[in-house]
Design a protein around this motif. Structure first.
Motif, short mmCIF file in Angstrom:
data_model
loop_
_atom_site.label_atom_id
_atom_site.label_comp_id
_atom_site.label_asym_id
_atom_site.label_seq_id
_atom_site.Cartn_x
_atom_site.Cartn_y
_atom_site.Cartn_z
N ALA A 192 -1.11 -6.56 -1.25
CA ALA A 192 -1.55 -5.29 -1.87
C ALA A 192 -1.58 -5.08 -3.26
CB ALA A 192 -0.27 -4.17 -1.07
N LYS A 193 -0.79 -5.49 -4.44
CA LYS A 193 -1.11 -5.33 -5.47
C LYS A 193 -2.19 -6.53 -6.34
CE LYS A 193 3.76 -3.81 -6.19
NZ LYS A 193 4.48 -4.57 -6.94
N ALA A 194 -2.30 -7.48 -5.48
CA ALA A 194 -3.47 -8.25 -5.94
C ALA A 194 -4.51 -7.60 -5.77
CB ALA A 194 -3.01 -9.63 -5.77
N PHE A 195 -4.75 -7.03 -4.92
CA PHE A 195 -6.32 -6.41 -4.37
C PHE A 195 -6.04 -4.88 -4.18
CE2 PHE A 195 -6.45 -10.50 -3.05
CZ PHE A 195 -7.86 -11.03 -3.13
N ASP A 196 -5.13 -4.29 -4.94
CA ASP A 196 -4.63 -2.85 -5.14
C ASP A 196 -5.32 -1.90 -3.67
OD1 ASP A 196 -4.10 -0.30 -6.55
OD2 ASP A 196 -6.84 0.04 -6.92
N VAL A 197 -3.83 -2.38 -2.67
CA VAL A 197 -3.93 -1.81 -1.79
C VAL A 197 -3.21 -0.74 -1.54
CG1 VAL A 197 -4.73 -1.74 0.84
CG2 VAL A 197 -5.50 -4.01 -0.61
N GLN A 198 -3.59 0.63 -1.58
CA GLN A 198 -2.40 1.83 -1.43
C GLN A 198 -2.63 2.48 -0.56
OE1 GLN A 198 -2.72 1.96 -5.97
NE2 GLN A 198 -0.14 2.77 -6.23
N PHE A 199 -1.35 2.99 -0.13
CA PHE A 199 -1.83 4.40 1.05
C PHE A 199 -1.21 5.58 0.69
CE2 PHE A 199 2.17 4.19 3.46
CZ PHE A 199 2.79 3.42 2.57
N THR A 200 -1.09 6.50 1.15
CA THR A 200 -1.14 8.03 0.87
C THR A 200 0.39 8.03 1.88
OG1 THR A 200 -2.91 8.95 -0.16
CG2 THR A 200 -0.95 10.48 -0.04
N THR A 201 1.46 8.43 1.28
CA THR A 201 2.57 8.16 2.76
C THR A 201 2.31 10.10 2.85
OG1 THR A 201 3.79 9.32 0.88
CG2 THR A 201 4.22 6.92 1.07
N LYS A 202 3.05 10.01 4.04
CA LYS A 202 2.99 11.30 4.25
C LYS A 202 3.92 12.53 3.49
CE LYS A 202 5.17 11.03 9.18
NZ LYS A 202 6.48 11.32 9.95
N GLU A 203 4.20 11.82 2.43
CA GLU A 203 5.28 12.79 1.08
C GLU A 203 3.65 13.38 -0.13
OE1 GLU A 203 7.40 9.93 2.06
OE2 GLU A 203 8.50 11.83 3.15
N GLY A 204 3.06 11.94 0.23
CA GLY A 204 1.86 12.50 -0.64
C GLY A 204 2.57 11.93 -2.06
N LYS A 205 2.87 10.73 -1.83
CA LYS A 205 2.62 9.75 -2.69
C LYS A 205 2.01 8.57 -2.40
CE LYS A 205 7.68 9.37 -3.11
NZ LYS A 205 9.10 9.09 -2.96
N LEU A 206 1.51 7.70 -3.85
CA LEU A 206 0.80 6.41 -3.30
C LEU A 206 1.49 5.47 -3.66
CD1 LEU A 206 -1.97 6.51 -3.04
CD2 LEU A 206 -2.13 6.18 -5.38
N GLU A 207 1.19 4.01 -2.54
CA GLU A 207 2.37 3.55 -2.05
C GLU A 207 1.78 2.41 -2.21
OE1 GLU A 207 5.19 3.56 0.13
OE2 GLU A 207 7.01 5.64 -1.05
N TYR A 208 2.17 0.66 -2.31
CA TYR A 208 1.43 -0.04 -1.99
C TYR A 208 2.15 -0.99 -0.42
CZ TYR A 208 -0.27 -0.78 -7.15
OH TYR A 208 -0.33 -1.16 -7.69
N VAL A 209 1.08 -1.44 -0.12
CA VAL A 209 1.04 -1.64 1.97
C VAL A 209 2.46 -3.47 1.53
CG1 VAL A 209 -0.66 -0.35 2.70
CG2 VAL A 209 -0.63 -2.93 1.69
N TRP A 210 2.70 -3.29 2.17
CA TRP A 210 3.96 -4.06 3.40
C TRP A 210 3.29 -5.43 3.95
CZ3 TRP A 210 7.75 -4.94 -0.13
CH2 TRP A 210 8.27 -3.93 -0.94
#
Length: 490
Positions: A249-267
């Motif tokens: 996720a970090k190498a390919f910059d794959v982030q998603f918006t959580t329910k709380e509106g925060k940006l996080e990398y996927v697992w």
RNA sequence: CGGGGUGUGGCGCAGUUGGCUAGCGCACCUGCUUUGGGAGCAGGGGGUCCUCCGUUCGAGUCGGAGUACCCCGACCA
């Protein structure tokens, strides 16, 4: 007996000749270490595929397909990953041929050089994650649970039929999750799915465990595997499932918006099994008469061999067989009538044994008269005379019995060749004999490496059902919390 | 990439100090007899002896180079 088998070259071909052509395309370095899978061999792979595919779908996965070619730049985005695979990649540099100016055949057209080289996939994490980047924006897009059936190429220095071919067929699952916990659960679920498949369908007992850091997949945080013991005492890694953390996720910059509106990398996870499973199947069960296939993966369950003198008799026997064949079909049993009239029955018996068909039905004039039939089992090589009436009910039961019996045989072999060892001298002895060796290990890469250098044994896995057991490392004497499995591996 | 080995009909092999038309077993084709554990007899088809170069009156055989495959190590699902 088992040891003789794998050491004898002719048995190697005895087992494999019905399934593949071994390095059949000589004089062409490009197909070095590849194999031609014959129809009978491919039918086994198809049965494996069908069952695994069903299990994947039942656990919520879908199939997709990604390109064979991976731009070089994709592959280099995850540092450990490229370290692991760089040495074994086939690289496409040109896209066109031209007639040789001197008139002798064709040559690569130097004008057709690619700006960026393409790598023939050794695995598809990179090309898949470059797509996932566009597909995953929100927690609502997760989890993403995909699988692909494909071929991959790994230009290994040394190849071995089924176990390490240059090109091989496999499935690779690639999943993305919102939380670490969920991804770990997925990776563990999949390794247990493989375990179930091995046990239930391949009749192959396996140990589920976690890999040591040294044996881990390139780019993984944690690797789980199923480990099987072959008849020559060597261990075979039959399937793997990886928890990839957030590395890709970090190498390919794959982030998603959580329910709380925060940006996080996927697992992430990835998991796969390959045509190596066919090698495992063959090496685990076969004997001096050829293949022994578990009924659940056998392309043909029952072969019927008619005994006859003259066309009339053949016709009468085959007529009765046709009826039985239909009755078996209704019960999900695939039967084949071998009515070739140019071969003697003894030859046919031997030939079908080579192919590993689980049950043989023999019917001749005497049987027609007496209302009997001969039933032979491939796994035990035993024969019995039975009343013909009711065989259509008996055979499905017998197939179940054979499936279990093959599993139990493999299990007792493994148990007879598993040892708990507490001193290094015995350890070295047992490594030579082959088998699984349960021993204490201090958890360090140095010790693992030293043992490997001195004995060629590697840590196959740290078993999942690890009972906590205080002990001292077999090599360093330092304290250990549990036993790991050592073995020589393929 | 190191060490060893092998390339001769579809498969497995023999061909030993160069010699005559390159053999054998299996498989294949035809015919007859056979068929309850790998049939017998008779006839038949199929070969750039891995490639190139060299030595020689003459090369499957000798020399050199190349190449492919197999086995053993390092690497790996």
């Amino acid at each position: 007996m088992a040891k003789e088998i794998t050491e004898r070259e002719d048995n190697y071909s005895l087992w494999y000749n019905n399934l593949v052509v071994k390095s059949g395309l000589a004089e062409n370095s490009a197909v070095r270490g590849c194999m031609v899978i014959k129809p009978y061999g491919y039918a086994i792979w198809e049965k494996m595929q069908a069952q695994l595919d069903k299990m994947f779908k039942e656990s919520g996965h879908s199939n997709a397909y990604f390109p064979l070619f991976i731009p070089k730049s994709f592959l280099s985005k995850e540092a450990e990953h490229i370290d692991g695979f760089a040495k074994e990649c086939a690289v496409v540099t040109h896209h066109r041929l031209m007639s040789n100016p001197d008139g002798s055949g064709v040559v690569v057209d130097p004008d057709a050089k690619l700006e960026e080289e393409l790598i023939v996939r050794p695995t598809s994490e990179t090309i898949i994650w470059s797509s996932y980047k566009n597909w995953i924006k929100s927690y609502r897009d997760l989890p993403l649970l995909l699988n692909q059936w494909a071929n991959v190429v790994r230009w290994e220095m040394r190849t071995r039929l089924f176990l390490r071919t240059t090109e091989f067929l496999w499935q690779e699952g690639h999943t993305a999750h919102a939380t670490r916990q969920e991804a770990i659960e997925e990776a563990e679920m999949m390794v247990h799915l493989y375990e179930e498949f091995a046990k239930e369908y391949m009749a192959l007992p396996v140990v589920v465990g976690r890999k040591s850091a040294g044996e881990r997949f390139a780019g993984a945080v944690d690797t789980y595997s199923i480990e099987a013991l072959m008849q020559d005492g060597k261990a075979l890694q039959a399937g793997t499932s990886h928890f990839l953390g957030q590395n890709f996720a970090k190498a390919f910059d794959v982030q998603f918006t959580t329910k709380e509106g925060k940006l996080e990398y996927v697992w992430a996870t990835s998991w796969g099994v390959s045509t190596r499973l066919m090698g495992a199947l063959v090496m685990a069960h076969s004997d001096n008469n050829g293949l022994v296939l578990p009924p659940k993966l056998a392309p043909i369950h029952v072969v019927m061999v008619p005994i006859f003198k003259g066309e009339e008799e053949l016709k009468r026997v085959v007529e009765k067989m046709e009826i039985l064949k239909l009755e078996l079909k209704e019960r999900g049993v695939v039967a084949k009538i071998d009515d070739r009239d140019n071969l003697r029955s003894g030859f046919k018996f031997a030939e079908w044994e080579l192919k590993g068909v689980p049950v043989r039905v023999v019917l001749g004039p005497k049987d027609l008269q007496n209302g009997t039939v001969e039933i032979a089992r491939r796994d035990t090589l035993t024969k019995e005379q039975r009343v013909f009436e009711g065989v259509e009910e008996y055979i499905p039961q017998l197939l179940d019995e054979i499936q279990k019996s093959i599993y139990n045989k493999a299990l007792s072999y493994r148990e007879a060749n598993s040892y708990s060892v507490d001193d290094y001298a015995t350890f070295k002895e047992k490594v030579e004999e082959g088998g699984f060796i349960y021993a204490h290990w201090d958890g360090t890469a140095e010790t693992e490496e030293q043992i490997k250098i001195e004995t060629k044994a590697t840590i196959r896995c740290i078993p999942m059902e690890d009972k906590v057991e205080e002990g001292r490392c077999i090599y360093s004497g330092k304290p250990s919390q549990g036993r790991v499995i050592f073995a020589k591996a393929y």
